[in-house]
Design an enzyme around this catalytic site. Structure first.
Site, PDB file in Angstrom:
ATOM      1  N   ARG A 105       0.968  -1.179  -0.062  1.00 49.01           N
ATOM      2  CA  ARG A 105      -0.060   0.254   0.077  1.00 49.01           C
ATOM      3  C   ARG A 105       1.096   1.130   0.052  1.00 49.01           C
ATOM      4  NH1 ARG A 105      -3.018   2.996   4.809  1.00 49.01           N
ATOM      5  NH2 ARG A 105      -3.766   4.655   3.646  1.00 49.01           N
TER       6      ARG A 105
ATOM      7  N   HIS B 214      -2.946  10.945   0.807  1.00 51.46           N
ATOM      8  CA  HIS B 214      -2.293  10.864   2.228  1.00 51.46           C
ATOM      9  C   HIS B 214      -1.792  12.020   2.409  1.00 51.46           C
ATOM     10  CE1 HIS B 214      -0.842   7.654   5.115  1.00 51.46           C
ATOM     11  NE2 HIS B 214      -0.425   8.628   5.628  1.00 51.46           N
TER      12      HIS B 214
ATOM     13  N   GLU C 168      -7.404   8.606   6.428  1.00 51.70           N
ATOM     14  CA  GLU C 168      -7.519   9.156   7.860  1.00 51.70           C
ATOM     15  C   GLU C 168      -8.339  10.634   7.598  1.00 51.70           C
ATOM     16  OE1 GLU C 168      -3.998   8.650  10.286  1.00 51.70           O
ATOM     17  OE2 GLU C 168      -4.131   6.592  10.113  1.00 51.70           O
TER      18      GLU C 168
ATOM     19  N   ASN D 237      -7.306   1.814  10.143  1.00 54.53           N
ATOM     20  CA  ASN D 237      -5.952   2.271  10.859  1.00 54.53           C
ATOM     21  C   ASN D 237      -6.024   2.113  12.177  1.00 54.53           C
ATOM     22  OD1 ASN D 237      -5.544   2.500   8.071  1.00 54.53           O
ATOM     23  ND2 ASN D 237      -4.874   4.529   8.411  1.00 54.53           N
TER      24      ASN D 237
ATOM     25  N   TYR E  16      -4.046   1.510  16.079  1.00 55.29           N
ATOM     26  CA  TYR E  16      -2.986   1.459  16.827  1.00 55.29           C
ATOM     27  C   TYR E  16      -3.208   1.477  18.368  1.00 55.29           C
ATOM     28  CZ  TYR E  16      -0.549   3.164  12.571  1.00 55.29           C
ATOM     29  OH  TYR E  16      -0.155   3.328  11.257  1.00 55.29           O
TER      30      TYR E  16
ATOM     31  N   GLU F 136      -3.634  -0.160   8.412  1.00 56.59           N
ATOM     32  CA  GLU F 136      -2.564   0.385   8.933  1.00 56.59           C
ATOM     33  C   GLU F 136      -2.485  -0.455  10.504  1.00 56.59           C
ATOM     34  OE1 GLU F 136      -1.450   4.526   9.108  1.00 56.59           O
ATOM     35  OE2 GLU F 136      -1.821   4.754   7.271  1.00 56.59           O
TER      36      GLU F 136
HETATM   37  O1  IFM Z   1       2.646   7.770   9.952  1.00 56.55           O
HETATM   38  C1  IFM Z   1       1.347   7.615  10.406  1.00 56.55           C
HETATM   39  C2  IFM Z   1       0.615   7.741   8.810  1.00 56.55           C
HETATM   40  O2  IFM Z   1       0.942   8.713   7.998  1.00 56.55           O
HETATM   41  C3  IFM Z   1      -0.724   7.734   9.066  1.00 56.55           C
HETATM   42  N1  IFM Z   1      -1.569   6.881  10.192  1.00 56.55           N
HETATM   43  C4  IFM Z   1      -0.696   6.838  11.480  1.00 56.55           C
HETATM   44  C5  IFM Z   1       0.970   6.781  11.124  1.00 56.55           C
HETATM   45  C6  IFM Z   1       1.654   6.670  12.530  1.00 56.55           C
HETATM   46  O3  IFM Z   1       1.483   7.843  13.094  1.00 56.55           O
END
Ligand code: IFM
Length: 450
Positions: A77, A121, A166, A295, A297, A355
């Site tokens: 990606r 992006h 995002e 995405n 985290y 992500e």
């Molecule tokens: O690096 C970023 C990415 O550009 C978008 N999502 C989160 C990642 C980590 O912060």
């Protein structure tokens, strides 16, 4: 030790984005982007770092393709830099910019790596920013033109298209908090930008359908996180619900149900100016999607603030948890919670984890190794939760690690490393971290050992 397997057609990939890795900001006729402007304005980024060189991927993409093949990636990606293709945002396309992505996609196909291309992006052409950027509704139309041109003219099959990455970050970090380009601090403008980003997505998806593209899919990538209340008190629960409305539902509901969430519309109406929604917008935004990209985290635990009108309440860091270098709580169960929630709240839409990953303080040893066991543990625990959701029926199609390689982490400059591949920023040499070997093994077995 137990081994868990993924379905046969599950896709294992890694992700990057143009501004974070490419460098070469003026090469071959590329126009200025808002991130070129924002980083060069001084004082916005740690150490005043810029993406001028980054990983020099624009010149080293062949070497990077070899790395991906070595890892056994099944998908990659990447994002397309809009100002490389349209230096002025619209008008005359720049063939040399397009040729770069043709070469990249061609190489990926030679390695049997499925391309997943993100159209936006965050590197908006500065020429469009000069006309108001995403707060100007016309930007959504320019975006659809650029998207339609790219679908048609990249003319090598791209397995997955991601319209916008995002939109919450682009809208709110960029226009309300001033942390990302263009660095504005007006919540009303952020709401307008959010609407136009969603509209741009919808218009681009319409153009994709009109072109009748077979064997290709289109979706969007949202940054999503579980947002539990700190306690069961009514105040904490209400604050968590508002934060969920602000960060998750403000995007999920329009995309998957064709309407903004009513509780948030009522709240925003009391404090802000609602975005200008025209007739037909919500049908366009809520048009068919082939997949939703997630995405994820971390999670955000929320405690009510002092005032009832506080939009989000306060984020609390549970003291017993582990945290990454970004200060983000490691909370793998959150991925399971999100994957199950989408199906429960919105129905069975195909999902990709577009992500997931972590920044840790990696050390390059003298012998050239990088022992990033913390990253391996992180990835393993999140992938396990993805597997659990799959076992329970979540329509998850693939997983992309963020990131293929260390890169420019926005306001944090080069201080945060997320890569499977270590970048020596002095020499631009690439080194495999232990997590890269670990991921390669997992891909080759289509499963992981616990
Ligand atoms: O690096 C970023 C990415 O550009 C978008 N999502 C989160 C990642 C980590 O912060």
């Amino acid at each position: 030790m137990s081994r868990y397997h993924f379905p046969d057609h599950f896709i294992w990939g890694a992700a990057t984005s143009s501004y974070q890795i490419e460098g070469a900001p003026e090469a071959d006729g590329k126009g200025e982007s808002i991130w070129d402007r924002f980083t060069r304005s001084g004082g916005n980024i740690l150490d005043n770092a810029t993406g001028d060189i980054a990983c020099d991927h624009y010149r080293r993409y062949e070497e990077d393709g070899q790395l991906m093949a070595g890892l056994g990636l099944q998908a990659y990606r990447f994002s397309i830099s809009w100002p490389r293709l349209f230096p002025e945002g619209g008008g005359r396309p720049n063939k040399k910019g397009l040729d770069f992505y043709r070469r990249l996609v061609d190489q990926l196909q030679g390695f049997n790596i499925a391309p997943f291309a993100t159209l936006y992006h965050w590197d908006l052409p500065q020429a469009l920013q000069d006309k108001g950027g995403w707060t100007n509704r016309d930007t959504a139309k320019y975006f659809a033109e650029y998207a339609a041109f790219t679908f048609e003219n990249l003319d090598l099959p791209v397995r997955g298209w991601i319209t916008i990455n995002e939109p919450w970050v682009a809208a709110f970090l960029g226009h309300a908090m001033g942390l990302h380009a263009p660095g504005w601090t007006d919540f009303n403008l952020a709401l307008a930008a959010a609407h136009n980003l969603l509209l741009g997505h919808g218009l681009a998806a319409q153009r994709f359908r009109e072109q009748g593209r077979k064997d290709e899919e289109i979706g969007i990538a949202l940054n999503l996180a579980p947002i539990p209340p700190f306690s069961e008190s009514e105040e904490d629960r209400a604050a968590a619900r508002r934060t969920d409305g602000f960060m998750n539902r403000w995007f999920l509901d329009p995309l998957l149900e064709g309407a903004y969430p009513q509780d948030m519309v009522d709240l925003y109406r009391r404090h802000f100016t609602l975005p200008p929604v025209e007739e037909g917008d919500m049908e366009i935004i809520g048009g068919p999607l082939d997949f939703l990209g997630i995405n994820n985290y971390t999670r955000h635990v929320v405690r009510a603030g002092d005032s009832e009108s506080d939009l989000t309440g306060n984020f609390v860091n549970p003291p017993e948890s582990e945290y990454t270098e970004m200060g983000w709580e490691v909370y793998p169960r959150g991925l399971y919670e999100l994957l199950s929630r989408i199906g429960r709240d919105y129905g069975p839409i195909p999902l990709y984890i577009t992500e997931n990953g972590a920044s840790f303080p990696d050390q390059l040893e003298e012998d050239g190794t990088v022992n990033d066991q913390a990253r391996i543990n992180y990835l393993q625990s999140y992938i396990f939760e993805a597997w659990q959701a799959l076992e329970e029926g979540a329509p998850l199609k693939g997983y992309f690690v963020w990131s293929l390689m260390d890169n420019f982490e926005w306001t944090f400059g080069y201080s945060k490393r997320f890569g499977l591949i270590y970048i020596d920023y002095q020499t631009l040499e690439r080194r495999w971290k232990n997590s890269a070997y670990w991921y390669r093994k997992g891909i080759s077995r289509n499963g992981l050992d616990l």
